[in-house]
Design a protein around this motif. Sequence first.
Motif, short mmCIF file in Angstrom:
data_model
loop_
_atom_site.label_atom_id
_atom_site.label_comp_id
_atom_site.label_asym_id
_atom_site.label_seq_id
_atom_site.Cartn_x
_atom_site.Cartn_y
_atom_site.Cartn_z
N ASN A 1 126.71 -23.01 59.72
CA ASN A 1 128.12 -22.66 59.84
C ASN A 1 128.23 -21.22 60.34
O ASN A 1 127.60 -20.32 59.80
N GLU B 1 136.11 -19.18 49.93
CA GLU B 1 135.51 -19.38 48.61
C GLU B 1 135.53 -18.08 47.81
O GLU B 1 135.81 -18.07 46.60
N THR C 1 126.31 -28.70 55.61
CA THR C 1 125.09 -29.40 56.02
C THR C 1 124.59 -28.95 57.37
O THR C 1 123.62 -29.47 57.88
N THR D 1 133.34 -26.98 45.58
CA THR D 1 132.65 -26.22 46.63
C THR D 1 131.37 -26.97 46.98
O THR D 1 130.79 -27.66 46.13
N ASN E 1 127.72 -26.93 49.80
CA ASN E 1 126.93 -26.28 50.85
C ASN E 1 127.16 -27.00 52.17
O ASN E 1 127.09 -28.23 52.22
N TRP F 1 126.89 -36.77 53.26
CA TRP F 1 126.95 -35.49 52.57
C TRP F 1 128.25 -35.29 51.80
O TRP F 1 128.44 -34.27 51.13
N PHE G 1 133.43 -24.54 51.63
CA PHE G 1 132.03 -24.28 51.92
C PHE G 1 131.58 -23.05 51.14
O PHE G 1 132.26 -22.01 51.14
N LYS G 2 130.45 -23.16 50.48
CA LYS G 2 129.92 -22.03 49.74
C LYS G 2 129.56 -20.90 50.71
O LYS G 2 128.96 -21.13 51.75
N GLY G 3 129.93 -19.70 50.33
CA GLY G 3 129.68 -18.54 51.18
C GLY G 3 130.77 -18.25 52.17
O GLY G 3 130.70 -17.25 52.89
N SER G 4 131.79 -19.10 52.23
CA SER G 4 132.88 -18.88 53.18
C SER G 4 133.82 -17.81 52.65
O SER G 4 133.83 -17.46 51.47
#
Length: 332
Positions: free
Chosen positions: A153, A125, A150, A146, A148, A100, A119-122
């Motif tokens: 999270n 970010e 795997t 950035t 996603n 990944w 990490f996206k959404g962190s």
Amino acid sequence: MGRKALVSSLLVSVLASFMAWAVIWTLQDSAETVRGVGDEAVALSILNVGTGERADATSNGSVGRLADLLSRYGVAAIINGRGDGHPVLWALDSEGIIPWLSQYAGRLVPSDRPQVILFKGSYSEGRWEAGLPLTLLPEGSSVIDTINPTHDNNGTLQGVCVPSRQSRLIPGTYVLSSMPKGLLDELRPLLLSTDLELGGLEERPLWLDLVSSPMFVIASFLLVFGLMSTGVFWRVSATGRRDDIRLVYLAGGTARTMVRSNFVGCVAPILVGVLGGAAASAVLTGAVSQAPPPEGLLECLCLTTGLSALVLLVLMYLVLRWAIVSALRGCD
């Protein structure tokens, strides 16, 4: 007692539900770094065995030395500090071995400054996109992309970091893509030079992961404290009804019938409070984490909710029995 039982049960249920979340998140932290590294991945538990007295003068460059060692053996590594350092996963992969992260082949090599893939959404970010300081990342970090995550999270991990060559290794879980012959013999002295030691090759038992998790320990402490406080509160409330209990006894009531009738009247409020607390905690935690419920959460919530209801019912019965028996002493 009904209203007091309802409120107390709701609060205890919230604490029990938070412990369920803590268990799930601890299990995720134990497994998430192993997933995606490879079928031959080996998880090493690296422990801190001192306070720095054994570390030699080269310990500050131990990350660079480890990266060179792994590159020579053709091995990649994901490192989870488990609370040490910053809330990121360390990655060392010079050949694009980790599936990944394969698109970053040749870039996951330590340099003079940390490099981070968020990490996206962190949380970080969002701050990065807004141009705000990235306080949760290592000082001097450079964001290169950035991605996603795997795995599920829980919102604490901010991304994948390639530490600088001058960084010092930290204790935690080191997941290697493979374990070639001879690598372990060279790894041990490297760890010892920075006051670290190999704790074991085998997967740690679940109970050890749980007791090593600050989140689980805190949640458990709060739950135990909540149960103790509830017991004391119910006992004081029941003691305040001593005159009523004696009056019912003088009117022909028995201790057994009074315990049974009072207990039956508290069953429904306790069950409603427990279910309401579990639902409220699920909604609140889901809203804060901004992530779909992790796998296994429903089963864990059902277990903690059922156990909470059982413990509270037993506790209420014991409190009522003690209060009524104590109030009737000397009435004969």
